[in-house]
Each structure stands twice: as structure tokens, then as C-alpha cells.
Design an enzyme around this catalytic site. Structure first.
Site, PDB file in Angstrom:
ATOM      1  N   HIS A  45      19.245  46.554  15.217  1.00  0.00           N
ATOM      2  CA  HIS A  45      19.652  45.494  14.283  1.00  0.00           C
ATOM      3  C   HIS A  45      19.853  44.144  14.969  1.00  0.00           C
ATOM      4  O   HIS A  45      20.031  43.126  14.288  1.00  0.00           O
ATOM      5  CB  HIS A  45      20.951  45.869  13.560  1.00  0.00           C
ATOM      6  CG  HIS A  45      20.819  47.043  12.642  1.00  0.00           C
ATOM      7  ND1 HIS A  45      19.846  47.128  11.673  1.00  0.00           N
ATOM      8  CD2 HIS A  45      21.536  48.201  12.556  1.00  0.00           C
ATOM      9  CE1 HIS A  45      19.973  48.284  11.015  1.00  0.00           C
ATOM     10  NE2 HIS A  45      20.983  48.956  11.545  1.00  0.00           N
ATOM     11  N   HIS A  72      18.226  53.247   8.808  1.00  0.00           N
ATOM     12  CA  HIS A  72      18.310  51.816   8.477  1.00  0.00           C
ATOM     13  C   HIS A  72      17.058  51.078   8.966  1.00  0.00           C
ATOM     14  O   HIS A  72      16.511  51.420  10.023  1.00  0.00           O
ATOM     15  CB  HIS A  72      19.549  51.190   9.129  1.00  0.00           C
ATOM     16  CG  HIS A  72      20.844  51.841   8.749  1.00  0.00           C
ATOM     17  ND1 HIS A  72      21.440  52.821   9.517  1.00  0.00           N
ATOM     18  CD2 HIS A  72      21.640  51.648   7.668  1.00  0.00           C
ATOM     19  CE1 HIS A  72      22.570  53.206   8.916  1.00  0.00           C
ATOM     20  NE2 HIS A  72      22.710  52.515   7.802  1.00  0.00           N
TER      21      HIS A  72
HETATM   22 ZN   LIG Z   1      21.116  53.511  11.474  1.00  0.00          ZN
END
Ligand SMILES: [Zn+2]
Length: 307
Positions: A126, A165
Site C-alpha cells: 500500500h 487488498h
Molecule cells: Zn491485505
């Protein structure tokens, strides 16, 4: 040739609060399962060195690296984003996590090991070029991929991100770097609410609904990712290896199990065998249900190591 297992003690000292799911116990859960599964002694063990600033600068802005260094607290916690904070050991851990991924590339490229698993934290996918987010400080897999291009002269590498994610940070970093293909499967709509609308010839995003189990996951992976990887013919493959899509993991709502992680690993190993001399570097991302995480990583490593 063995599989490398790369970690560092500093990665267990980084902590973001006793309540935080991205916790030091994740690494001990993996370690415990490798012992239980009798895999530990078959791996080639290496310490993760600290990353060099020049290696970080390939994927992060200098001002961002300076800001992370300046934020490192002498005591207590310092927040970098609503989900991500630093304790006095976090900077060291982040440097070793990124450096471990670089070491993995060097070991594999030199032919000392067949492939490698980097068991470090904080995770990375991320983290964008100039922003920490979602438990991530430096983008470890991006640092590694950029190192394979810059230091080893590769012309095409691919990252397969199977964390639940979207790998938004990795997409941000490589959106204008056609030598890197990113293939990311992720729950959608879901945090970080990105990726579903991306149009980019070398970014292959596969959003999947909450409740996705192994069957539909494998169908989507076979139809939408494997042909693109095959056509790209990467010279090295990377995993952003997140195990938070496991059905026991409450962080998200996928229904994957160990057999699915073995299947993904095998499919990507097939691509690596055809195009990349088998070269794979796998970098730990998410996975918060400790037992499921340990079992899933053990299954992933057993497959990588052909044990
Ligand atoms: Zn994750």
C-alpha cells in the site's frame, strides 16, 4: 537448489499498539508453522540487511524517505496515516524489510537459491511513491522489482499480488514503468477503494466480490491473469504474498484456503519455469489470522521449495 528464507530480528520489534492486527506475532506464527511442518531445516536462512538509500530512491521520493526518517520517535508511537504508525524500532524494521527483498533478488539472480521468501514486516504494497498507508511504510516488493531491473539488467519482471487488498502502492509506483507488470486480485468494493477502473496495458487488476471462494478465484486467475503473464514473458516473478483472503481471516471476506495458495504458487511457478529460469521472489504482505497465516505460508513455502 534450496529456497531462501529471509528475515531479521528488527521486524519483530516494530509494533503499532498492542491492539493492532499487523503485529509481531505474525512472524512467530510463521516460524512456528515452519518448524511444525518440518520445513525450517530445509530452507537456506539469510539475515535481511538494511536497504540502501539509493535502492529506496528507485521507488520513493527523497522527501518521503526524509519524512519517514524524521518521524521515527524516540519513545511511544508516531502516526504516519490512520492505520500506520512507528515505534522506536519501526524505521529499522522497514529498512530491513525492504533490504530483505533486495537480498532475495540478489540470491536468486546469482543462482545461490532457486527462489526466496521474505518473512519481514512492515508489509509494503500500500505504500505509494510518497505516502505510507495501510500498515505499509516502504514498498518492499517494488524496491525488489526495481532492483532486479536496475542492478541485474532485467527487462521485464512481473508482480503477482494475491493479498485480499488491491496493491495500490505498487500500481502507483509502476504505473508508468512498462518493464513491470502488476497483476493484483482483490476484494472490491473494499479498502483501499482503488484499482477497479484502472486502464493500463501493464496493470492487470482483477476485482472480485466479497464471498469469493477458491473455485471462482481460480477461474478468474486462469482467465484474466495467466494469459497476460504468459504473453508478457517476465524474466523474474514476484509475489506480493498476502494471506488475508483466507476464510479464517476476519480482515476481509474471501474464502480462500491453503490449497488455493498452493494452486496460485504452482501456476506462477509454471510461468517462471517457462520464461524466467524458475526465478521467484515472494514478499510477505498481509494475513492476520495467526494460525491460518502460519499454515498458509508453510504451504506456500513447501510448494516453492518443492518439498
Ligand atoms: Zn491485505
Amino acid at each position: 537448489m534450496p529456497t531462501a528464507y529471509i528475515t531479521h530480528p528488527s521486524c519483530a520489534r516494530h509494533q503499532m499498539g498492542s491492539w493492532h492486527p499487523e503485529c509481531p506475532e505474525r512472524l512467530s506464527a510463521i516460524d512456528d508453522q515452519l518448524h511444525t511442518a518440518r520445513l525450517f531445516d530445509f530452507l537456506s536462512h539469510h539475515d535481511a540487511p538494511a536497504v540502501e538509500r539509493s535502492q529506496l530512491l528507485r521507488v520513493h521520493d527523497a522527501a518521503y524517505i526524509d519524512a519517514v526518517e524524521a518521524a521515527s520517535p524516540r519513545e511511544g508511537f508516531r502516526a504516519l496515516d490512520p492505520d500506520t504508525s512507528m515505534n522506536p524500532f519501526s524505521l529499522d524494521a522497514a529498512r530491513h524489510a525492504a533490504g530483505g527483498a533486495v537480498r532475495a533478488v540478489d540470491l536468486v539472480m546469482r543462482g545461490e537459491v532457486r527462489n526466496a521468501f521474505v518473512s519481514c514486516r512492515p508489509p509494503g504494497h500500500h505504500a505509494t511513491r510518497n505516502q505510507a498507508m495501510g500498515f505499509c511504510i516502504f514498498n518492499n516488493v517494488a524496491v525488489a522489482a526495481a532492483h532486479a531491473l536496475a542492478a541485474h539488467g532485467l527487462e521485464r519482471v512481473a508482480i503477482v499480488d494475491f493479498d485480499v487488498h488491491h496493491g495500490n502502492g505498487t500500481e502507483d509506483i509502476f504505473s508508468e514503468e512498462p518493464r513491470v507488470m502488476l497483476c493484483s486480485t482483490f476484494q472490491h468494493p473494499f479498502y483501499p477503494h482503488s484499482g477497479a477502473d484502472t486502464v493500463n496495458p501493464h496493470i492487470v487488476n482483477v476485482p472480485l466480490p466479497a464471498g469469493t471462494t477458491g473455485g471462482p478465484y481460480r477461474e478468474a486467475f486462469s482467465a484474466r491473469i495467466l494469459p497476460r503473464l504468459e504473453a508478457f514473458a517476465p524474466q523474474m516473478l514476484f509475489f506480493s504474498a498476502g494471506f488475508d483472503g483466507h476464510r479464517e481471516d476476519d480482515m476481509a471476506q474471501f474464502g480462500l484456503v491453503e490449497a488455493d495458495y498452493i494452486w496460485i504458487t504452482e501456476r506462477v511457478m509454471d510461468v517462471a519455469a517457462r520464461h524466467a529460469g524458475g526465478r521467484i521472489v515472494s514478499v510477505l504482505e498481509g494475513g492476520y489470522a495467526l494460525s491460518a497465516l502460519g499454515r498458509s505460508v508453510a504451504a506456500h513455502i513447501r510448494t516453492l521449495a518443492d518439498l
